[in-house]
Design a protein around this motif. Structure first.
Motif, short mmCIF file in Angstrom:
data_model
loop_
_atom_site.label_atom_id
_atom_site.label_comp_id
_atom_site.label_asym_id
_atom_site.label_seq_id
_atom_site.Cartn_x
_atom_site.Cartn_y
_atom_site.Cartn_z
N GLN A 1 21.70 81.98 33.07
CA GLN A 1 23.05 82.42 33.46
C GLN A 1 23.95 81.10 34.00
N GLY A 2 23.17 79.93 34.64
CA GLY A 2 24.08 79.04 34.95
C GLY A 2 24.55 79.21 36.35
N LEU A 3 25.62 78.62 36.56
CA LEU A 3 26.23 78.73 37.89
C LEU A 3 27.24 80.09 37.78
N GLN A 4 26.91 81.12 38.68
CA GLN A 4 28.00 82.07 38.89
C GLN A 4 28.43 82.33 40.06
N PHE A 5 29.73 82.76 40.22
CA PHE A 5 30.20 82.95 41.42
C PHE A 5 30.11 84.26 42.00
N LEU A 6 29.49 84.34 43.22
CA LEU A 6 29.08 85.59 43.76
C LEU A 6 30.51 86.18 44.62
N PHE A 7 31.03 85.50 45.71
CA PHE A 7 31.91 85.95 46.43
C PHE A 7 32.38 84.89 47.32
N GLU A 8 33.80 84.98 47.80
CA GLU A 8 34.29 84.03 48.66
C GLU A 8 34.86 84.65 49.95
N TYR A 9 34.44 84.20 51.10
CA TYR A 9 35.04 84.62 52.31
C TYR A 9 36.05 83.55 52.95
N PHE A 10 37.16 84.22 53.69
CA PHE A 10 37.95 83.28 54.37
C PHE A 10 38.47 84.11 55.55
N SER A 11 38.66 83.64 56.79
CA SER A 11 38.77 84.36 57.96
C SER A 11 38.30 85.70 58.11
N GLU A 12 36.90 85.92 57.82
CA GLU A 12 36.17 86.90 57.79
C GLU A 12 36.42 88.02 56.91
N THR A 13 37.17 87.59 56.10
CA THR A 13 37.44 88.73 54.94
C THR A 13 37.01 88.25 53.68
N GLN A 14 36.53 89.32 52.64
CA GLN A 14 36.23 88.86 51.34
C GLN A 14 37.51 88.90 50.65
N ARG A 15 37.49 87.63 50.17
CA ARG A 15 39.00 87.33 49.46
C ARG A 15 38.59 87.47 47.84
N ASN A 16 37.59 87.21 47.30
CA ASN A 16 37.25 87.03 45.82
C ASN A 16 35.89 87.58 45.64
N LYS A 17 35.60 88.12 44.63
CA LYS A 17 34.30 88.54 44.35
C LYS A 17 34.12 88.38 42.69
N GLY A 18 32.88 88.09 42.50
CA GLY A 18 32.29 87.90 41.11
C GLY A 18 31.74 89.19 40.64
N ASN A 19 31.25 89.16 39.32
CA ASN A 19 30.80 90.23 38.70
C ASN A 19 29.10 90.35 38.97
N PHE A 20 29.05 91.02 40.20
CA PHE A 20 27.57 91.14 40.51
C PHE A 20 27.40 92.50 41.26
N PRO A 21 26.46 93.11 41.18
CA PRO A 21 26.25 94.75 41.59
C PRO A 21 26.23 94.66 43.17
N GLY A 22 26.53 95.74 43.43
CA GLY A 22 26.76 96.06 44.91
C GLY A 22 25.62 95.69 45.96
N ARG A 23 24.22 95.54 45.27
CA ARG A 23 23.23 95.06 46.19
C ARG A 23 23.46 93.44 46.58
N PHE A 24 24.48 92.85 46.17
CA PHE A 24 24.75 91.54 46.77
C PHE A 24 26.02 91.78 47.63
N SER A 25 25.96 91.32 48.81
CA SER A 25 26.92 91.55 49.82
C SER A 25 26.93 90.36 50.72
N GLY A 26 28.01 90.26 51.30
CA GLY A 26 28.16 89.22 52.30
C GLY A 26 29.02 89.32 53.67
N ARG A 27 29.25 88.36 54.51
CA ARG A 27 29.96 88.65 55.55
C ARG A 27 30.20 87.17 56.12
N GLN A 28 31.35 87.22 56.76
CA GLN A 28 31.42 85.68 57.61
C GLN A 28 32.06 86.03 58.89
#
Lengths: 112, 115
Positions: free
Chosen positions: B41-68
């Motif tokens: 699949q190459g390089l795929q964007f998962l998500f982006e965080y800025f100031s502790e908030t998720q600002r953008n999200k790629g097309n991945f299932p909810g099993r993938f999560s993050g925090r800042q």
């Protein structure tokens, strides 16, 4: 939708040859940013260059040069007098408004 | 200035387990993005965080999560691991606006193998 195409999957050259890596992109946005990254075997992506959509000036940095042409939606990368240390996977990427799209990469092998 | 650091560098897990990966951005960088890299699949964007908030999200299932966190450090978590989650997970930091325009600087990645 955005798309970045690096048609050359693998390129092999002999040291001191010049080599050009092609990158063609698609986007409906008028403001966007194009990048080239190098990924050596260690895995870390190394930033090479960033260009915004309003700046079509070509750029040269040592043995590296980049040719940006909006008319053909291309952002090609040339290495002059290649060296063995240039062997890596090179990625072209398109960034805009929170969306980042990478090409599939071109594996460059420079043989001594 | 130290670059982006990621821990651990290598990880082996079994299907069904969960995993947490950590990323420390370059000092002063406020945006952290995560990517998954696989041969297919190459390089795929998962998500982006800025100031502790998720600002953008790629097309991945909810099993993938993050925090800042408040110090800009970020973690990503993958629950109920599947074989297809085996990949190199890359973290990138940028000064302020993240994927909009700022240059992203990448860490060395975490290689995850799911057995």
């Amino acid at each position: 939708a955005q798309k970045v195409t690096q048609a050359q999957t693998e390129i092999s050259v002999v040291e001191k040859e010049d080599v050009t890596l092609d990158c063609v992109y698609e986007t409906r946005d008028t403001t966007y940013y194009l990048f080239w990254y190098k990924q050596p075997p260690s895995g870390e992506l190394v930033f090479l260059i960033r260009r915004n959509s309003f700046d079509e000036q070509n750029e040269i940095s040592g043995r590296y040069s980049w040719n940006f042409q909006k008319s053909t939606s291309s952002f090609n990368f040339t290495i002059t007098a290649s060296q063995v240390v240039d062997s890596a996977v090179y990625f072209c990427a398109l960034f805009n408004a929170g969306k980042s799209t990478f090409g599939d990469g071109t594996t460059l092998t420079v043989k001594p | 200035k130290a670059g982006v650091t990621q821990t651990p560098r290598y990880l082996i897990k079994t299907r069904g387990q969960q995993v947490t990966l950590s990323c420390s951005p370059i000092s002063g960088h406020r945006s952290v993005s995560w990517y998954q890299q696989t041969p297919g699949q190459g390089l795929q964007f998962l998500f982006e965080y800025f100031s502790e908030t998720q600002r953008n999200k790629g097309n991945f299932p909810g099993r993938f999560s993050g925090r800042q966190f408040s110090n800009s450090r970020s973690e990503m978590n993958v629950s109920t691991l599947e074989l297809g989650d085996s990949a190199l997970y890359l973290c990138a930091s940028s000064l302020e606006q993240g994927a909009r325009s700022e240059t992203q600087y990448f860490g060395p990645g975490t290689r995850l193998l799911v057995l």
